[in-house]
Write a protein that holds these residues in place. Structure first.
Motif, PDB file in Angstrom:
ATOM      1  N   ARG A   1      -2.453   8.432  13.069  1.00  0.00           N
ATOM      2  CA  ARG A   1      -1.150   7.825  13.316  1.00  0.00           C
ATOM      3  C   ARG A   1      -1.231   6.385  13.794  1.00  0.00           C
ATOM      4  O   ARG A   1      -0.210   5.719  13.892  1.00  0.00           O
ATOM      5  CB  ARG A   1      -0.329   8.694  14.274  1.00  0.00           C
ATOM      6  CG  ARG A   1       0.179   9.912  13.506  1.00  0.00           C
ATOM      7  CD  ARG A   1       1.045  10.803  14.275  1.00  0.00           C
ATOM      8  NE  ARG A   1       2.321  10.219  14.641  1.00  0.00           N
ATOM      9  CZ  ARG A   1       3.287  10.933  15.202  1.00  0.00           C
ATOM     10  NH1 ARG A   1       3.111  12.220  15.429  1.00  0.00           N
ATOM     11  NH2 ARG A   1       4.417  10.363  15.542  1.00  0.00           N
TER      12      ARG A   1
ATOM     13  N   ILE B   1       5.845   6.180   4.363  1.00  0.00           N
ATOM     14  CA  ILE B   1       5.570   6.824   5.656  1.00  0.00           C
ATOM     15  C   ILE B   1       6.664   7.816   6.031  1.00  0.00           C
ATOM     16  O   ILE B   1       6.379   8.988   6.275  1.00  0.00           O
ATOM     17  CB  ILE B   1       5.313   5.779   6.762  1.00  0.00           C
ATOM     18  CG1 ILE B   1       4.009   5.039   6.477  1.00  0.00           C
ATOM     19  CG2 ILE B   1       5.265   6.444   8.144  1.00  0.00           C
ATOM     20  CD1 ILE B   1       3.744   3.871   7.407  1.00  0.00           C
TER      21      ILE B   1
ATOM     22  N   TYR C   1       4.715  11.110   4.827  1.00  0.00           N
ATOM     23  CA  TYR C   1       3.855  11.384   5.985  1.00  0.00           C
ATOM     24  C   TYR C   1       4.618  12.030   7.143  1.00  0.00           C
ATOM     25  O   TYR C   1       4.155  12.998   7.737  1.00  0.00           O
ATOM     26  CB  TYR C   1       3.209  10.060   6.404  1.00  0.00           C
ATOM     27  CG  TYR C   1       2.044  10.149   7.353  1.00  0.00           C
ATOM     28  CD1 TYR C   1       1.064  11.120   7.233  1.00  0.00           C
ATOM     29  CD2 TYR C   1       1.909   9.211   8.373  1.00  0.00           C
ATOM     30  CE1 TYR C   1      -0.014  11.164   8.106  1.00  0.00           C
ATOM     31  CE2 TYR C   1       0.836   9.250   9.246  1.00  0.00           C
ATOM     32  CZ  TYR C   1      -0.115  10.227   9.109  1.00  0.00           C
ATOM     33  OH  TYR C   1      -1.177  10.270   9.967  1.00  0.00           O
TER      34      TYR C   1
END
Length: 184
Positions: free
Chosen positions: A49, A137, A141
């Motif tokens: 992260r 993202i 993600y």
């Protein structure tokens, strides 16, 4: 189709795809492990992260990306990643490992929830192009991160079933060996 509808569709489908994948592969795999191994696998994913710092990297995101969203998202991800790395480093020190597992999951979950709130407040779904290359993202993600935080809390809260299962499997295996060597 508007930018806002496209972004929201991508986000919802990101969750659907990851839930299907996680339900078919991730959850059974993690459930087959002992508690420590499952949390270690989740921490390994979250250790990446640090990549969230891209939200404040000039040239990757638009200079018009609201700072209120970008700065919190970047540093929340960075803090979560560092906590996950610390958990991995301390895996052999249970008194440090377990509090760090709780910490990275709490910080990470709060980060994602607050990021959703900030994104909504600044109207980011309608201006998703400001994310630039970082668009993937929140779409690809973030759903996986949120799902694995929920899984981590689930594994923290449930009884130590894997230990019981391992003991039972060991007993069954030893009975099978005894039977094969000494007969029924």
């Amino acid at each position: 189709m508007s930018t806002e509808i496209l972004f929201q569709t991508h986000l919802v489908l990101g969750y659907v795809a990851w839930l299907l994948c996680f339900g078919a592969y991730g959850l059974p795999w993690l459930s087959s492990m002992d508690r420590l191994a499952a949390q270690r696998a989740i921490a390994t994913l979250h250790s990446f992260r640090f990549f969230g710092l891209v939200f404040i990297l000039p040239g990757v995101v638009s200079p018009n990306l609201p700072a209120h969203f970008a700065v919190f998202a970047a540093y929340g991800d960075f803090a979560t990643g560092l906590l996950a790395m610390l958990a991995l480093i301390t895996v052999r020190l249970p008194r440090l490992f377990w509090p760090l597992v709780v910490a990275f999951n709490l910080v990470g979950t709060v980060d994602l929830v607050v990021d959703y709130y900030h994104a909504t407040q600044v109207g980011l779904p309608a201006h998703a192009e400001q994310l630039g290359a970082a668009y993937a993202i929140p779409i690809i993600y973030v759903p996986l991160l949120m799902i694995t935080h929920v899984a981590a809390f689930y594994f923290l809260a449930r009884p130590h079933q894997n230990t019981t299962r391992a003991i039972a499997d060991g007993a069954t295996a030893s009975q099978g060996i005894r039977r094969s060597v000494f007969g029924p």
